[in-house]
Design a protein around this motif. Structure first.
Motif, PDB file in Angstrom:
ATOM      1  N   ARG A 108     144.234-142.825   6.294  1.00  0.00           N
ATOM      2  CA  ARG A 108     143.612-143.950   6.990  1.00  0.00           C
ATOM      3  C   ARG A 108     143.474-143.575   8.460  1.00  0.00           C
ATOM      4  N   ILE A 109     142.259-143.496   8.943  1.00  0.00           N
ATOM      5  CA  ILE A 109     142.045-143.199  10.354  1.00  0.00           C
ATOM      6  C   ILE A 109     141.893-144.523  11.093  1.00  0.00           C
ATOM      7  N   TYR A 110     142.921-144.847  11.872  1.00  0.00           N
ATOM      8  CA  TYR A 110     142.968-146.139  12.550  1.00  0.00           C
ATOM      9  C   TYR A 110     143.039-145.956  14.050  1.00  0.00           C
ATOM     10  N   ARG A 111     142.460-146.930  14.764  1.00  0.00           N
ATOM     11  CA  ARG A 111     142.756-147.021  16.187  1.00  0.00           C
ATOM     12  C   ARG A 111     144.141-147.615  16.349  1.00  0.00           C
ATOM     13  N   LEU A 112     144.854-147.146  17.388  1.00  0.00           N
ATOM     14  CA  LEU A 112     146.128-147.747  17.751  1.00  0.00           C
ATOM     15  C   LEU A 112     145.995-148.271  19.174  1.00  0.00           C
ATOM     16  N   ARG A 113     146.239-149.559  19.351  1.00  0.00           N
ATOM     17  CA  ARG A 113     146.127-150.146  20.694  1.00  0.00           C
ATOM     18  C   ARG A 113     147.518-150.587  21.122  1.00  0.00           C
ATOM     19  N   CYS A 114     148.029-149.928  22.175  1.00  0.00           N
ATOM     20  CA  CYS A 114     149.357-150.277  22.673  1.00  0.00           C
ATOM     21  C   CYS A 114     149.240-151.499  23.580  1.00  0.00           C
ATOM     22  N   VAL A 115     150.302-152.303  23.606  1.00  0.00           N
ATOM     23  CA  VAL A 115     150.319-153.492  24.463  1.00  0.00           C
ATOM     24  C   VAL A 115     150.238-153.094  25.941  1.00  0.00           C
TER      25      VAL A 115
END
Ligand code: HEM
Lengths: 289, 201
Positions: free
Chosen positions: A101-108
């Motif tokens: 699964r190629i996902y974006r990761l958005r950190c807080v």
């Protein structure tokens, strides 16, 4: 296997395709975006981590997580389930079920990456253990092992780290338990051997190195929420219109964009709105942040 | 120790540009790791605080060790202001990508940025009033009154540092404690106690 951008449709999620690229609704219409959505390098993904058990610096996990013993590993699943017990990683994510699964990761903290995870839908695990009808939430806990996790030897936070999801969020096909990335077993600093990935929520929801999963009828208290309830909510959905009290969430900096890479706009639900917005229909997301 | 006093202030300037040279070097050879933007911004901010801390040490050293390093205080302060200015520049250009509307909104709305801006304004005012000509024009009383603002700027700079984090990092807390001690030496009560100030002033 990578699908082309035009293949990324909500239906694909429910067809249990072996792999799909981070679902970005607008990307299908704008192929130019695809290049900008190239996954970050293995080097970047494994050397820029927030894993406070190993220190507060971004490179502390890469420096200190080597000592973590991840084999043997047991995940205690309990609470409102039919088959409670101690499960191995192979029980939960057998090799033949693992998908990319190629996902974006958005950190807080307002930075982001794109990561090619390997894992299994959390729903498959929950179905395996049998969720009882009274269950409404899923609570997760990270390993507590001060011998191997230096920051746990200090009282800097209330260890072990805890997270939680509503049951429908946990059962959503985008939610996975990841056991690897870039086709390799999960590096320790990224949450080996098994971690949660919920791509439409801020990174801290995606709890690492999980040893305990509990089905409950009450909303679990999560670590950040308990520490600073005004700053971190239970939901923690990526939302450019609801700022962190101390900084804006409207834009983000993509790691690896280079010195003059600038910022890009943060997308509602991190770009997964088509798939997950209906989970929050009728909710005030400024209140339930 | 007393020989230090005889060093020309140019030595402080030379040493003071070293952090910048190292930072440029690390950037060019790719030593900064995965997120160079953050590293550049943070290192410039930290360096500013270190020089601010150093400039606050001069008077206590004079009083306690009786070593007069007063002539080094001006370059230390100017270096602090310069690094703070570069820190702001790195934020605006590299971190924010010159998104002017968000930058202005953020400075107005985010306490840690508002405080940072306040500190920078103070440091720039102090820098601007540090030339011999301006000092002469202001006279010692007014000059001292203006430069006492550094007692506010220094701890606020560290406060700005602390506010930027999700947790309480140890280093800025330690620096804040050191500043508290250095600033305490300015309290008339303590000065009287230490005999630095006449009992009946
Ligand atoms: C308008 C003025 C300023 C702006 C916009 C600004 C902005 C920032 C930003 C964005 C960060 C990083 C926060 C993060 O990554 O989480 C930061 C950190 C910092 N700033 Fe500033 N700042 C300003 C003024 C100052 C001044 C005047 C000083 C010191 C004299 C200073 C010292 C620092 C320090 C020490 C850090 C922490 C670096 C670290 O984490 O190692 N800043 N500032």
């Amino acid at each position: 296997m990578k699908l082309s951008w035009s293949d990324v449709t909500p239906e694909a999620l429910f067809l249990n395709r072996r792999a799909f690229i981070a679902g970005l609704g607008v990307a299908a219409a704008a192929p130019a975006l695809a290049a900008a959505e190239e996954p970050n390098s293995f080097e970047q993904i494994t050397n820029y981590n927030n894993f406070y058990e190993f220190g507060f610096g971004k490179t502390d996990p890469a420096d200190n997580a080597g000592a973590l013993t991840t084999d043997p590993w047991a995940v205690e699943i309990g609470g409102l389930v039919d088959r409670p017990g101690s499960y191995s990683v192979a029980d939960l994510a057998p090799g033949n079920a693992v998908e990319e699964r190629i996902y974006r990761l958005r950190c807080v903290e307002a930075w982001s990456m794109v990561i090619p995870w390997l894992g299994v839908p959390l729903a498959s695990v929950l179905n395996k253990v049998g969720v009882q009808s009274g269950a409404k939430f899923v609570a997760f806990e990270t390993l507590y092992r001060p011998d191997e996790m230096p920051e746990q030897r200090r009282n800097s936070m209330d260890w072990p780290y805890r997270e939680g999801l509503r049951l429908d969020e946990a059962m959503h096909p985008l939610t996975i338990l990841a056991t690897g990335l870039y086709g390799k077993p999960m590096p320790n600093q990224n949450g080996a051997p098994i971690r949660l990935v919920v791509p439409w929520k801020y990174g801290f929801k995606s709890i690492k190195s999980i040893v305990k999963i509990t089905l409950t009828d009450r909303q679990p208290v999560t670590t950040w929420q308990a520490m600073q309830p005004r700053e971190y909510g239970f939901y923690a959905n990526v939302n450019p219109t609801v700022d962190h009290p101390r900084w804006s969430q409207a834009t983000e900096r993509r790691i690896g964009a280079g010195l003059l890479g600038g910022r890009q706009e943060t997308l509602m639900f991190n770009g997964y709105g088509d798939q997950v917005a209906q989970l929050y229909a009728g909710m005030d997301l400024a209140r339930d942040y | 120790m007393h020989r230090i006093r005889r060093l020309p202030t140019g030595v402080v300037w030379a040493l003071g540009t070293l952090p910048l040279v190292l930072l440029v070097w690390d950037t060019l050879v790719g030593n900064l790791g995965v997120d160079p933007v953050r590293d550049i911004e943070h290192r410039l901010g930290r360096t500013a605080v270190y020089f601010l801390l150093a400039s606050l040490c001069i008077t206590p050293i004079l009083r306690m060790a009786r070593v007069n390093l007063v002539k080094f205080r001006r370059p230390l302060g100017l270096l602090a202001a310069s690094y703070a200015g570069l820190h702001l520049l790195s934020w605006a250009v590299l971190d924010m990508g010159l998104l002017w509307s968000q930058m202005l909104k953020d400075i107005a709305k985010r306490p840690y940025l508002t405080i940072g801006m306040g500190v920078l304004v103070i440091l720039l005012v102090l820098a601007a009033t540090s030339s011999n000509a301006v000092i002469r024009k202001l006279g010692p009383v007014r000059w001292r009154a203006i430069h006492r603002w550094v007692y506010l700027a220094a701890p606020l700079a560290v406060f700005h540092w602390l506010l930027a984090y999700k947790i309480w990092p140890g280093k800025p807390l330690a620096i804040l404690a050191a500043m508290a001690v250095l600033l305490a030496f300015r309290l008339p009560l303590l000065q009287r106690h230490l005999g630095w100030r006449a009992r009946s002033a």
